[in-house]
Design a protein around this motif. Structure first.
Motif, short mmCIF file in Angstrom:
data_model
loop_
_atom_site.label_atom_id
_atom_site.label_comp_id
_atom_site.label_asym_id
_atom_site.label_seq_id
_atom_site.Cartn_x
_atom_site.Cartn_y
_atom_site.Cartn_z
N ALA A 31 -1.53 8.16 1.27
CA ALA A 31 -2.66 7.50 1.94
C ALA A 31 -2.71 6.02 1.61
CB ALA A 31 -3.97 8.18 1.54
N HIS A 32 -2.48 5.69 0.35
CA HIS A 32 -2.49 4.29 -0.08
C HIS A 32 -1.45 3.48 0.70
CE1 HIS A 32 -1.93 1.31 -3.69
NE2 HIS A 32 -2.43 0.72 -2.62
N TYR A 33 -0.23 3.99 0.76
CA TYR A 33 0.82 3.25 1.46
C TYR A 33 0.58 3.23 2.97
CZ TYR A 33 3.62 2.21 -2.59
OH TYR A 33 4.06 1.67 -3.78
N PRO A 81 5.57 9.24 0.14
CA PRO A 81 5.14 7.84 0.23
C PRO A 81 6.28 6.90 0.62
CG PRO A 81 5.16 8.60 -2.05
CD PRO A 81 5.36 9.81 -1.20
N ARG A 82 7.50 7.24 0.20
CA ARG A 82 8.63 6.39 0.59
C ARG A 82 8.80 6.40 2.10
NH1 ARG A 82 13.65 6.32 2.25
NH2 ARG A 82 13.75 8.59 2.41
N ASP A 197 12.52 13.97 -2.69
CA ASP A 197 13.13 12.66 -2.88
C ASP A 197 12.65 12.04 -4.20
OD1 ASP A 197 14.09 10.07 -2.74
OD2 ASP A 197 13.43 9.74 -0.67
N HIS A 198 13.58 11.80 -5.12
CA HIS A 198 13.16 11.25 -6.42
C HIS A 198 12.54 9.87 -6.28
CE1 HIS A 198 17.25 9.48 -6.07
NE2 HIS A 198 16.74 8.50 -6.77
N ASP A 199 12.86 9.16 -5.19
CA ASP A 199 12.25 7.84 -4.99
C ASP A 199 10.73 7.94 -4.84
OD1 ASP A 199 14.62 6.50 -5.17
OD2 ASP A 199 14.91 6.28 -3.01
N PHE A 203 7.38 5.47 -6.28
CA PHE A 203 6.21 5.00 -5.53
C PHE A 203 4.92 5.45 -6.21
CE2 PHE A 203 9.34 4.19 -2.33
CZ PHE A 203 8.79 3.24 -1.48
N CYS A 204 4.94 6.65 -6.75
CA CYS A 204 3.73 7.22 -7.37
C CYS A 204 3.36 6.55 -8.68
CB CYS A 204 3.92 8.72 -7.60
SG CYS A 204 4.00 9.72 -6.09
N ILE A 205 4.33 5.93 -9.37
CA ILE A 205 4.04 5.34 -10.68
C ILE A 205 3.90 3.82 -10.63
CG2 ILE A 205 5.14 7.23 -11.91
CD1 ILE A 205 7.56 5.41 -12.36
N LYS A 206 4.02 3.23 -9.44
CA LYS A 206 3.92 1.78 -9.34
C LYS A 206 2.48 1.39 -9.06
CE LYS A 206 5.98 -2.25 -7.08
NZ LYS A 206 6.95 -2.72 -6.07
N GLU A 207 1.83 0.79 -10.06
CA GLU A 207 0.44 0.37 -9.91
C GLU A 207 0.38 -0.95 -9.17
OE1 GLU A 207 -3.39 0.85 -12.76
OE2 GLU A 207 -1.74 -0.32 -13.60
N LEU A 208 -0.39 -0.97 -8.08
CA LEU A 208 -0.45 -2.14 -7.22
C LEU A 208 -1.87 -2.72 -7.21
CD1 LEU A 208 1.51 -0.62 -4.21
CD2 LEU A 208 2.41 -2.21 -5.91
#
Length: 230
Positions: A31-33, A81-82, A197-199, A203-208
């Motif tokens: 949802a964030h992305y 999310p990717r 997908d490991h990518d 995305f889940c651990i990148k705080e923006l």
């Protein structure tokens, strides 16, 4: 101020001032992305059949979600999310159905304000709620870690609680470590399960740092996530 952390998606919560629902892997990171990509709104539905009916009514909407973590046949998007970050969805409406996050949100609507987040937007959301709660006498806040036994959502809930309380007792690095090492993340690093997908975990651990939060609106029938600019 009273802050209670709940874990799982089937709680019968007492009415409160503010509810925050967390789904790190992966619904509310998606949802964030999606909002970063210009999505207009995200409708939340409990069943696949409800999503399909909405697509029949509104052919331009996009269906997104998963069952058992896997893509749903006939849906436009999965729960990655990717993948969402690369999809052109500016001005679109998404209809989202997931196992934990969406279900937990639909069971957490009895509050004056309901917010959703993953870790990626957790700090911005917590800081916003902290300011909101300061305007409420004896604010009652529920933080719902939607995965029934996942340490990813629980770590994020504890992190947000510490921010809202102003004690900042948890570091973001600790949350990231717990997300990466939680049971829900294992399949994304398992080469025998390439469908995950490991990518997505990155995305889940990148705080923006964001200038918006995701608030759930219930005033127009189907609950929907809207972007609230800070």
């Amino acid at each position: 101020m009273k802050i209670t952390i709940h874990q799982g998606h089937q709680h019968q919560l007492e009415p409160s001032d503010i509810n925050i629902v967390i789904d790190v892997i992966r619904a509310f990171t998606v949802a964030h992305y999606a909002f970063r990509g210009g999505v207009k709104e995200i409708l939340l539905v409990k069943e696949v059949s409800q999503a399909v009916r909405l697509k029949e009514q509104y052919p331009n909407c996009l269906l997104a979600g998963e069952v058992g973590g896997l893509p749903i046949k006939g849906f436009d998007l999965d729960n990655s999310p990717r993948n969402v970050s690369t999809h052109n969805m500016f001005g679109k409406t998404i209809v989202q159905k997931t196992t934990n996050g969406v279900k937990a949100t639909l069971n957490a609507l009895e509050a004056n304000d309901v917010f959703v987040t993953g870790f990626s937007n957790a700090r911005s959301t917590a800081e916003y709620v902290k300011k909101l709660a300061a305007q409420i006498d004896d604010a009652v806040i529920n933080i719902i870690a939607s995965h029934p036994d996942g340490d990813d959502d629980l770590a994020c809930a504890q992190y947000m609680k510490s921010i809202i309380e102003g004690v900042y007792s948890m570091k973001a690095e600790e949350v990231v470590k717990r997300i990466v090492n939680c049971r829900a993340a294992e399949k994304f690093f398992d080469e025998s399960q390439p469908e995950f997908d490991h990518d997505d975990i990155y995305f889940c651990i990148k705080e923006l740092p964001e200038e918006f939060v995701m608030r759930v609106d219930v005033g127009r029938g189907i609950p929907r996530i809207l972007m609230v600019t800070l």
